[in-house]
Motif scaffolding. Sequence first.
Motif, short mmCIF file in Angstrom:
data_model
loop_
_atom_site.label_atom_id
_atom_site.label_comp_id
_atom_site.label_asym_id
_atom_site.label_seq_id
_atom_site.Cartn_x
_atom_site.Cartn_y
_atom_site.Cartn_z
N LEU A 1 0.83 -1.21 0.00
CA LEU A 1 0.00 0.00 0.00
C LEU A 1 0.86 1.26 0.00
O LEU A 1 0.53 2.27 -0.62
N ASN A 2 1.99 1.19 0.72
CA ASN A 2 2.87 2.35 0.85
C ASN A 2 3.55 2.73 -0.46
O ASN A 2 3.95 3.89 -0.65
N GLU A 3 3.70 1.76 -1.37
CA GLU A 3 4.38 2.04 -2.65
C GLU A 3 3.69 3.13 -3.45
O GLU A 3 4.30 3.83 -4.24
N LYS A 4 2.35 3.30 -3.25
CA LYS A 4 1.60 4.29 -4.04
C LYS A 4 1.41 5.61 -3.30
O LYS A 4 0.75 6.50 -3.79
N ILE A 5 1.97 5.71 -2.10
CA ILE A 5 1.75 6.92 -1.30
C ILE A 5 2.90 7.90 -1.49
O ILE A 5 4.06 7.55 -1.29
N GLY B 1 7.20 9.72 7.18
CA GLY B 1 5.88 9.13 7.05
C GLY B 1 5.85 7.69 7.51
O GLY B 1 6.43 7.32 8.53
N ILE B 2 5.19 6.82 6.72
CA ILE B 2 5.02 5.41 7.07
C ILE B 2 6.38 4.70 7.09
O ILE B 2 7.25 4.98 6.26
N GLY B 3 6.55 3.77 8.05
CA GLY B 3 7.74 2.92 8.01
C GLY B 3 8.57 2.93 9.28
O GLY B 3 9.48 2.13 9.44
N ASP B 4 8.26 3.85 10.21
CA ASP B 4 8.98 3.84 11.48
C ASP B 4 7.97 3.64 12.60
O ASP B 4 6.82 3.31 12.34
N ASP B 5 8.40 3.85 13.86
CA ASP B 5 7.47 3.66 14.98
C ASP B 5 6.45 4.78 15.07
O ASP B 5 5.41 4.62 15.66
N ARG C 1 -6.28 7.50 -1.45
CA ARG C 1 -5.19 8.19 -2.16
C ARG C 1 -5.72 9.35 -3.02
O ARG C 1 -5.16 10.44 -3.04
N LEU C 2 -6.85 9.10 -3.70
CA LEU C 2 -7.45 10.15 -4.55
C LEU C 2 -7.90 11.33 -3.69
O LEU C 2 -7.72 12.49 -4.08
N VAL D 1 0.39 9.39 6.52
CA VAL D 1 1.71 9.20 7.15
C VAL D 1 1.79 7.99 8.08
O VAL D 1 2.82 7.78 8.72
N GLY D 2 0.73 7.18 8.18
CA GLY D 2 0.83 6.01 9.05
C GLY D 2 -0.53 5.50 9.47
O GLY D 2 -1.55 5.88 8.92
#
Length: 341
Positions: free
Chosen positions: A19-23, A33-37, A116-117, A127-128
């Motif tokens: 999902l994060n690949e398109k953000i 953004g997404i990917g950490d704590d 996303r739209l 961001v998470g």
Amino acid sequence: MSNYTPLSELGEFGLIKRLNEKIELTQPSTIKGIGDDAAILEPGEKQIVVTSDMLLEGVHFDLTFCPLKHLGYKAVAVNVSDIAAMFAKPTQITVNIALGAKYTVEAVEELYEGMRLACENYNVDLVGGDTTSSRTGLVISITAIGEVAKGEAVLRNGAKENDLICVTGDLGAAYLGLQILEREKQAFMADPEMQPQLEEKQYIVGRQLRPEARMDVIHDMKERDIKPTSMIDVSDGLASELFHICAQSGVGATIYKDNLPVDEQTLEAAMEFKLDPITCILNGGEDYELLFTVPLSDYDKVKNHPDISIIGKITDKSEGINLANKHGQSFPLQAQGWQHF
């Protein structure tokens, strides 16, 4: 063979990665953004506004007639609407979803495509959030974050006597759109071969399935130097929202029946369902328009605005909250909007 991917095949981290690949992140205040704590935001000198909203399958939406993409869009829009009602600029959202076993990876992607739209439309960064399993239905909870210059936020408690009461757009459409969808669902359940008859009702059905937050009017008001004295978004119904403003501002109000904005499709549908259009306008809810007050001195700025209707005036608290007709008669207003419990 099915072309759909079970969630178990990707697992939680695989799903988040996909999902994060398109953000894309576009806000200067988004540092991580997404990917950490946790996400990292750095807004500078501004004030932060935060709001949260939860949508539950079977309570707030029915997937028999609500496409997942529209649902994703709506979930973001209703949160952005609360940020708009603070006269603030939305900047980030976090998304929490609980998913039942029936959902595939592709279904979740469709939901996120709608989100996303909406993020793209309102210029907001996702961001998470959190994803978990659900034993009942789909649950979506979104937190929206916005920023506003110090002293610029508009609250519900600033309405003053003689202020004009204004509303954006038109009202009652989302409620009647829901009546149409419910009727078509019943017809479909009785006869699955039947094609839904929605062509002439696209506007009101769209207002239910995919509402828009009125950030366009917020931007416009700022450009025209209009600063409301109080504001709220119309989620539970115009009457309920007016009661909130009056209670928190310690004032009364009179709104004029003939000034309430309504679309032709809404009127036609109300007649079809033998419903009083005024009741639908006052208590329907889910229009996500903005109800606000401005000083009388702003009359010239709002009177010819194509998206704003002046529907009444703020009065002394002792006068109560009333609905008046063209003959000068007024009646105490009842708030019968959406009840959460």
